[in-house]
Design a protein around this motif. Structure first.
Motif, short mmCIF file in Angstrom:
data_model
loop_
_atom_site.label_atom_id
_atom_site.label_comp_id
_atom_site.label_asym_id
_atom_site.label_seq_id
_atom_site.Cartn_x
_atom_site.Cartn_y
_atom_site.Cartn_z
N ALA A 262 0.88 -1.20 -0.14
CA ALA A 262 -0.03 -0.28 0.01
C ALA A 262 0.78 1.22 0.06
CB ALA A 262 -0.96 -0.02 1.25
N LYS A 267 -1.15 4.10 -1.51
CA LYS A 267 -2.55 4.01 -1.03
C LYS A 267 -2.61 3.54 0.39
CE LYS A 267 -3.90 4.26 -5.60
NZ LYS A 267 -4.86 5.01 -6.36
N TYR A 272 -7.76 -0.37 1.05
CA TYR A 272 -6.67 -0.81 0.11
C TYR A 272 -5.96 -2.06 0.72
CZ TYR A 272 -3.19 -0.76 -3.55
OH TYR A 272 -2.39 -1.33 -4.96
#
Length: 329
Positions: A262, A267, A272
């Motif tokens: 991530a 993100k 996510y």
């Protein structure tokens, strides 16, 4: 009467601020420097509940931030008994000018400090000798009161906050450091004695609890230090549920791997990370080794688009002959 507090412009170029602090850290630090409880001496009384109300954070979030500033950044100290907070570099940044009005104000506020060891803590970076001498006069008193009993005491143990909700509503009377330590040691001893029979009957419980606490700590620290959001307590709890409620054989390692992915993709969101974990569950990938092997064997080659010539204008008919002399007669 309202007081004016200004943050120096070089605050933002300080390497600790610009390179080590998360956005939540910076917000919290500015609050510590400018909130209405601040004083001329860099030591003031404030409760976690007041900080949480002012910042719009939960008490748990404030507790986490304070722990980070005490043990990681090493920029503050906090006495949970007297509710006094001290800012390490306050004197260096704000006490550069003397004069009678300033000295009178400093003297008046130093007299109100209950934990005199905090005065010594703020004193260290002060550069102006006139002000240093005034602080030192109170430090000498503190050494006489405290004596040698606290000389070997661990700084982190003394100034870390108690657990969430403990004695946070009102300011409490002053206790000596030695007395406070004795009370804490007695409480800890009682807790250990009450828990000891359980551990004797189930010797594996202790190792299991210790390992789980280490895993939780490592995941929470990764979350906090990599910009997922200090204040998002609910998201942390949902992520930590994967430690117990998943089929992963290496839950901590798998969760950290998903969080690393991530971060690499910028993100930093729970949805996510959970999406990555669910994909691995659907593929029955239960260890980091299986995940790595799966992704290595299933990397799709990049397809190169075949370039085709794009015709321009009208196509020339087959059999056509170009006669450059045509039309000259």
């Amino acid at each position: 009467m309202a007081r004016f507090r200004m943050v120096r412009t070089d605050f933002w170029t300080n390497p600790i601020v610009s390179e080590e602090m998360t956005p939540e850290d910076k917000y919290f630090y500015v609050y510590l420097l400018t909130n209405p409880q601040t004083t001329q001496i860099g030591i003031y009384k404030i409760t976690k509940k007041q900080m949480a109300f002012d910042l719009g954070y939960s008490i748990e979030s404030v507790h986490s931030l304070m722990g980070r500033f005490i043990t990681h950044h090493k920029l503050i100290r906090y006495n949970p008994e007297t509710r006094e907070l001290a800012i390490k570099n306050w004197g260096k940044d704000n006490l550069q000018k003397g004069g009678k009005p300033v000295m009178d104000c400093i003297f008046s506020e130093l007299k109100e400090v209950e934990d005199l060891s905090l005065i010594l803590y703020v004193l260290e970076p002060i550069q102006k000798q006139e002000i240093r001498s005034l602080y030192e006069s109170f430090c000498d008193q503190g050494e006489m009161m405290i004596g040698n009993e606290a000389s070997g005491q661990d700084e982190i143990d003394t100034y870390l906050e108690p657990q969430f909700g403990d004695r946070d509503d009102t300011f409490t009377p002053r206790y000596t450091i030695g007395g406070q330590k004795e009370k804490e040691e007695e409480k800890e001893k009682q807790q250990q004695e009450s828990f000891h029979p359980i551990l004797e009957k189930n010797p594996d419980i202790e190792n299991s609890l210790q390992n789980n606490q280490k895993d939780v700590k490592e995941i929470v620290e990764f979350w906090d230090y990599n910009g997922f959001g200090f204040s998002n307590i609910n998201a942390k709890q949902q992520l930590l549920a994967w430690l117990e409620d998943s089929n992963f054989l290496q839950p901590k390692e798998v969760i950290l791997k998903a969080m690393n992915i991530a971060c690499a993709n910028n993100k930093r969101r729970l949805s996510y990370v959970v999406g990555i974990l669910k994909n691995w569950v659907n593929e029955s990938l239960l260890t980091v080794e299986e995940i790595d092997s799966y992704h290595e064997n299933n990397q799709k080659p990049v397809l190169m688009h075949k370039q085709t010539a794009i015709p321009t204008g009208r196509q020339i008919p087959s059999g056509f002959k170009l006669d450059l002399t045509a039309g000259e007669e």
